[in-house]
Structures are given as C-alpha cells and as structure tokens.
Design an enzyme around this catalytic site. Sequence first.
Site, mmCIF file in Angstrom:
data_model
loop_
_atom_site.group_PDB
_atom_site.id
_atom_site.type_symbol
_atom_site.label_atom_id
_atom_site.label_comp_id
_atom_site.label_asym_id
_atom_site.label_seq_id
_atom_site.Cartn_x
_atom_site.Cartn_y
_atom_site.Cartn_z
ATOM 1 N N ALA A 121 -36.222 13.192 -13.917
ATOM 2 C CA ALA A 121 -36.217 13.242 -12.458
ATOM 3 C C ALA A 121 -35.096 12.357 -11.916
ATOM 4 O O ALA A 121 -34.630 11.426 -12.574
ATOM 5 C CB ALA A 121 -37.567 12.785 -11.918
ATOM 6 N N MET A 122 -34.680 12.658 -10.685
ATOM 7 C CA MET A 122 -33.506 11.966 -10.133
ATOM 8 C C MET A 122 -33.778 10.483 -9.884
ATOM 9 O O MET A 122 -32.836 9.702 -9.728
ATOM 10 C CB MET A 122 -33.067 12.641 -8.839
ATOM 11 C CG MET A 122 -34.101 12.702 -7.753
ATOM 12 S SD MET A 122 -33.479 13.606 -6.335
ATOM 13 C CE MET A 122 -34.944 13.756 -5.324
ATOM 14 N N ARG A 123 -35.037 10.076 -9.863
ATOM 15 C CA ARG A 123 -35.318 8.650 -9.670
ATOM 16 C C ARG A 123 -35.073 7.857 -10.950
ATOM 17 O O ARG A 123 -35.055 6.623 -10.922
ATOM 18 C CB ARG A 123 -36.759 8.457 -9.198
ATOM 19 C CG ARG A 123 -37.808 8.937 -10.167
ATOM 20 C CD ARG A 123 -39.212 8.759 -9.594
ATOM 21 N NE ARG A 123 -40.243 9.270 -10.471
ATOM 22 C CZ ARG A 123 -40.669 10.529 -10.486
ATOM 23 N NH1 ARG A 123 -40.104 11.409 -9.670
ATOM 24 N NH2 ARG A 123 -41.627 10.927 -11.302
ATOM 25 N N TYR A 124 -34.917 8.555 -12.075
ATOM 26 C CA TYR A 124 -34.690 7.885 -13.347
ATOM 27 C C TYR A 124 -33.226 7.889 -13.779
ATOM 28 O O TYR A 124 -32.793 6.996 -14.511
ATOM 29 C CB TYR A 124 -35.519 8.536 -14.456
ATOM 30 C CG TYR A 124 -37.007 8.467 -14.217
ATOM 31 C CD1 TYR A 124 -37.658 7.241 -14.109
ATOM 32 C CD2 TYR A 124 -37.764 9.627 -14.107
ATOM 33 C CE1 TYR A 124 -39.018 7.174 -13.891
ATOM 34 C CE2 TYR A 124 -39.133 9.575 -13.883
ATOM 35 C CZ TYR A 124 -39.758 8.343 -13.777
ATOM 36 O OH TYR A 124 -41.101 8.283 -13.562
ATOM 37 N N THR A 125 -32.476 8.891 -13.394
ATOM 38 C CA THR A 125 -31.092 9.021 -13.874
ATOM 39 C C THR A 125 -30.118 8.330 -12.928
ATOM 40 O O THR A 125 -30.404 8.118 -11.747
ATOM 41 C CB THR A 125 -30.706 10.505 -14.011
ATOM 42 O OG1 THR A 125 -30.812 11.138 -12.736
ATOM 43 C CG2 THR A 125 -31.603 11.201 -15.009
#
Length: 766
Positions: A121-125
């Site tokens: 998810a974009m909160r991790y990358t």
Amino acid sequence: MTTTTHFDTERIPLQQFSRQAYLDYAMYVIMDRALPHIGDGLKPVQRRIIYAMSELGLKATSKHKKSARTVGDVLGKFHPHGDTACYEAMVHMAQDFSYRYPLIDGQGNWGAPDDPKSFAAMRYTEARLSPFAEVLLAEIAMGTVQWVPNFDGTLKEPRLLPARLPNILLNGSTGIAVGMATDIPPHNLNEVVDACIHLIDHPKADTQALCSYIQGPDYPSGAEIITPREEIEQIYQAGKGIIRMRATHELENGDIVINALPHQVSPARILEQIAGQMAKKKLPMVADLRDESDHEEPIRLVIVPRSNRVDKEALMAHLFATTDLEKTFRVNLNLIGLDRKPGVKGLTTLLSEWIEFRTQTVKDRLGHRLEKVNQRLHILEGLLTAYLNIDEVIRIIRSEDQPKPVLMARFSLSDEQAEAILQLRLRHLAKLEEMKIRGEQEDLDKERQQLEKILGSEARLKTLIKKELRADAKTYGDQRRTAIVQREEAQAISEEQLAPVEPVTVILSANGWVRAAKGHEIEPEEASYRPGDRYLDAARGKSNQPVVFLDTTGRSYGLSAHTLPSARGYGEPLTGRFVLPPGATITAVLMAPSNRKLLMASDAGYGFITRFEDLVTRNTKGKAILTLPKGAQPLRPILFDDASGNLLAAVTNEGRMLVFPLNKLPALAKGKGNKIIQIPPKRARSREELLTHLILVPVEGTLVIHAGKRFFKLTYGNLSQYMGERGRRGKKLPRGFQNVDWLESQAPVQAPLDLGDTTDGQETES
C-alpha cells in the site's frame, strides 16, 4: 421572487441528450485519460504524477518520500480521481519489468514479475524520481511549457512536458479508450536516437531506412522476438500488427534452464501450465520442474528431462506452442498527435511529428533564453551608466524625494534600469563591480549572438538538436535486451507422439463396434461380442498409426489407434465417431504405413491403385474415395508393396477370369477407376453378373482356385491362357471350378510377414 415551473425547463429529446452525453464522455476518455500524447509520451495521470513529484522536490538526488504524500498532492492539486488508480499508475512507472526506462525510483515492495499487482500500500512505500525523469523535466522552467489551469482553476499545470527524447517509443504505452485502444511497445534508446538523427538529416527517409536503425521493440524482460524482420517493417509501416516473443533457454548439465520470459509473463503462470500438462500425463518426457529464481537471477526455471534420450528441442517446441513461453503482443501505434487528434501513425510519421515537437520546444527555449539575455543586458547598461556617474547618482538619491523619475530623465534610463540602480547595495559600489559588469556584458553579448545565429539558421538548429540527442543517448542509453532472431514455428507434440508405441490389433464387429487389443497374438474371431453381434474384420498395426474404416458407399473414415477403447470390453459404436450416409454401414478396417499401395475396386468391375495416406481423413463425415455405379458395392481393398511384375486375377460370379499386369491400372487419389473386366451393361444393372474375386499373383508365383472341396493350381506360366488386355470379357474357368469360393496366391519364396504393415487375411483371400 421568480418561481420556476416545469414550463421553464429546457426540454430536449432523450436520444439527443444521450448521444451528446456519450460523445462528451468518449472524447474525455480518449483525450484526457487513455491515450498518450506524442510530445512527452505520457497520459494525463502520468504527467501529473511526474510534475507533482518535481514540485515536491523529489529529484533523483533527494531522499525518498512516502508514496501517499505524492498521491495526495496529485489528487488534491491536479487529478481529482481515485487514489487506487493514481497509485497503480505510479507503481507501473517504477517497475523495471514493466517500464524499459523507469521514471520513478521506488523503495519498498513495488511488485514482482510473478505478480505485478502485489505491491504494498502507498502508506508503506517510498518514492522519488529516477535520473531518466530529467529527460522530461530538465527544461520545464525554460519557457518551453504551455501552462493551463488545473481542475478548480486555482493552480497551473503543464499541458505537456518538454521531453528531450521520444518517450512515446522508449517506454511505450497501453490503454483502452472508447472505441479505440493503444498498444505501443518499448524501444531501445540508442536505436531510436539514431533513427531520429537520420530523419533530421534526411526528412524524406522511408520506413525501411528507419528500420535499419530501429530493429524492433526492446522489452525490459529480454527474451527473443521471433517475428521476421519483413513483418516488423510492415508493422512500422502500417502502425499496427502482431509481435511474437519467445522465452530463452540454455542447457545445463542435461537440464533445460529458462532464463528470460516474454514481456509481462509470470513465472508462476508458466510453472502452473507445465505442471498441469504433467498432471494430465501430456509430458511423460519431463521428470521434474523447479523454480530456482532469486535476487541474482530473477528468472530461472529448471525443466528436468526424464532421460538423456529426450529430444530437448522438440520438448521446448512443444512448450512454446502450448504455454506462455511463446506469446504474441499487439502493436497499435494509436496516440494523440500535435493536432490534438487521436490516430494510428506509422513509424516515419510518428518520429517526424516528435521531431517537429522537439524543434518547437528548442526554439521556445532559445527564444526564452534570448529574452532573458536581452533583459539582463538592458539592466547592465543602466548599471554601467550609474557607475560612470556614481557621484551624480548618489546626489540625486540623497536630495530627491522621488529619485526614480529624476534618474530616468537625467540619464535616459528605463523604469527597469532605474529600479535596478535604486536596488543596489552600498558594497556593490566598489570599482571592481564595474569590471564585473563589463565582463558579464561581453559574455552575454556573445551568448546573444550565438542564440540569434541558431534561431536564424535551420541548419544550426538541427545541429543543436542532434547534439543534445547524442548527449542524452550517451547518458541514458544501454544495450538492447530483446534479441531479434529467426526461429522455426513451434509445433506441439501430438497425442500420437506422446502415447507409447506398441503393437495393436483393431477389431471390427458386424454391427460397427470397434476396439483395440494390445499385441498381434490375439485371435479376433475368438473374442467375445455383444449378443446378436459377430466378428467382421480386423487390422494389425502400431498404436501410433492411423486406422481407416471403409463403408458401403465408398467413403473412408480415419481415427488414431491410441484413441480406440480397450478390447477388454465390447468397444464402442463407430456411429458415435462418424456421420455415415443414410443406409451406409462399415465394411472393412485397414492399418498400414502411409506410403503403402492398395487396390480399390467395385463389384461392377472398375478399380484403381491408390496409397493408404489418401484414405486417411479427420473429417467425421468421411472422405469420398471410390465412386460406385448405381447399385454397386465395394470390394475389400488389397494392400501390396511392389506392383512391378505382379499380375491381377479378376473372377466374376459367372466363372470368368481375366489376368493382366497390375500396372495397367491407373494410380488415382479417388474416383471410379478403369474397367478391370468386361461385364455386359444389362447384366451389370440387373446385378446378374458381378466381379467377386480379385487377387495379386507375384512373379513366378502360383494361383490356387478353390471351389468347394476341390482346387487346382495355375503356375505363373499357365496363367497366360487367361491373360488379356485390361477390360476384356475374360475366359471361362474349367467346368466344376466356375463357382469359385476363394482364391489363393502362393509366392515362390515366402517372405516374412510384417504384422505392423499388413491387415489380417489379406495375403490369402479377398
């Protein structure tokens, strides 16, 4: 207060409203979502992501920042759509197995070739721009961009990015719009730059000339393109076509190692397809399958053959034909051109338009720089005037309430020059500043002259564009990854080839039931049959041979021996396999090598020579072989090897026999044939006289005629009394032997019987 009633509402036909609404939606999808622009090769969402990241300062030299930060900026400022779609577009530009030259440098889980959508998810990358993104952004602040309002009119965004290279070909694009789609494959940077330079030097160059530089697409996964170069050239000429890719492999200690897959083909999918065939026993030559891929070797699939005798090239050809190890990709060079209209463009048109775009971009950049240089020279001229009259300037500034108009009037200065003088700091009034101004004037004057020369000369402008293309190619170019090779067409291994080769006996019953028994030792007459059924015919051969059945209308039908049911049961009816003509029944079964000759004849006295392969067919309705006169019936075919010197003996039910050389009959693929023995037409129509027996007599052989319990022999020499021209009436047999039961041919030296090539009983009777 005005009240609006339903009479004040605009009323239009539903058809008109629906048509206009659909057209508006279609144009929006085509122009602002699905198709890339020829200038920078980007769709709107991609362009907005790249621009937003540059505005956030996420250059290639900066630190990575959370992807959610970028997506939030894109959605909030430029692209009011779903965050999932926006993030997927961002991920796609960061995957080195999807983009030939990635525009984003990602940190974290950005997917894998096995599953491109397995990204976190974009909160991790985290992400930043890649060095290659500078090709799109380097000139954005140099007067090369047309700025347009964003969706709410509060900000400005670039209509196009000033691409220094034809990104439309380098990274390609895919998209589905309304009524149209685009599939542009990626290409090698060095090859595209060479083609652009050639087209700049030779504006009338054709596709063939450009294809001498651009060999074909260059996919990031490597592998091979096996489409012939002539077809690739036709694709570039028309702007659409099909590219065929094939995985690459090598042999290692007797194993097959696959080290590159076609574009966007998942290794897991390949393993699943091969394992599926192994489970269905369609790959008996494969013993094991392993996935040894790791970080150093992203693609390493190992296929272990069952033995060293396995033909590895034939095995790979089968896998190419039956799995995604060989895959086709559609090419459709559909994009938005400089005229803001979508269209399919050939390679020459596409590159010509991009060169036009690049030429205008360079002109805008040079013009913008020339304007800045002229403005600076104008300011320096005013500053120099101030230094030359520094005492007077200081006096005016100290004594006047409004010094600007006084300075402008006293020294003939412009508003910009006077403002620059007033903005001077005291430490800049040193004498050295005058020398710096004069030096800067000289440098800027040289630059102005150079800019004016380039803008005033088409040749200089082309030289500058080519120089910049070569510089970018040197910085970002690399070697081709996808080889273009000539390969033979892949062929799947048939079920006949996969099945074990073993001797079989095919048994046909009178009611048309068929079965196959292993071996040649079985006695078909002694097999068990359904109540009311009995033995009719049998053929011996091998399991990899075709089986041919003949019916009463002269048609042939074919089956593969290995597909027949086992002889442990009663078999199955041929009516479930074939579509027989009304009233027709199966009369015979044959097995033989494809080049084996046979004699086809009817009881009306006609016949011809053909080959076994001419009888084989896959059509369930059969194949017309023997044309029968009205009321006639086919005789059982006679298989033979060599016709040289053989005699054909024909006997009718009236006891007439005619003997003539077999080579007097024609060789045909199908038909009625030629007359073997004369039967009066009236007697033939009434079926009073028929051809009942045919037999081949080898050289120096003996013919034995059986009538009841009696028989007599005719040697090869004694047959001369019955010899005649083909189609004659024949001669009556001796009294007592005119009701012939069967004929027997005896060779002078009995040759060994090849059970794989003959049918049961064909050597002794017909």
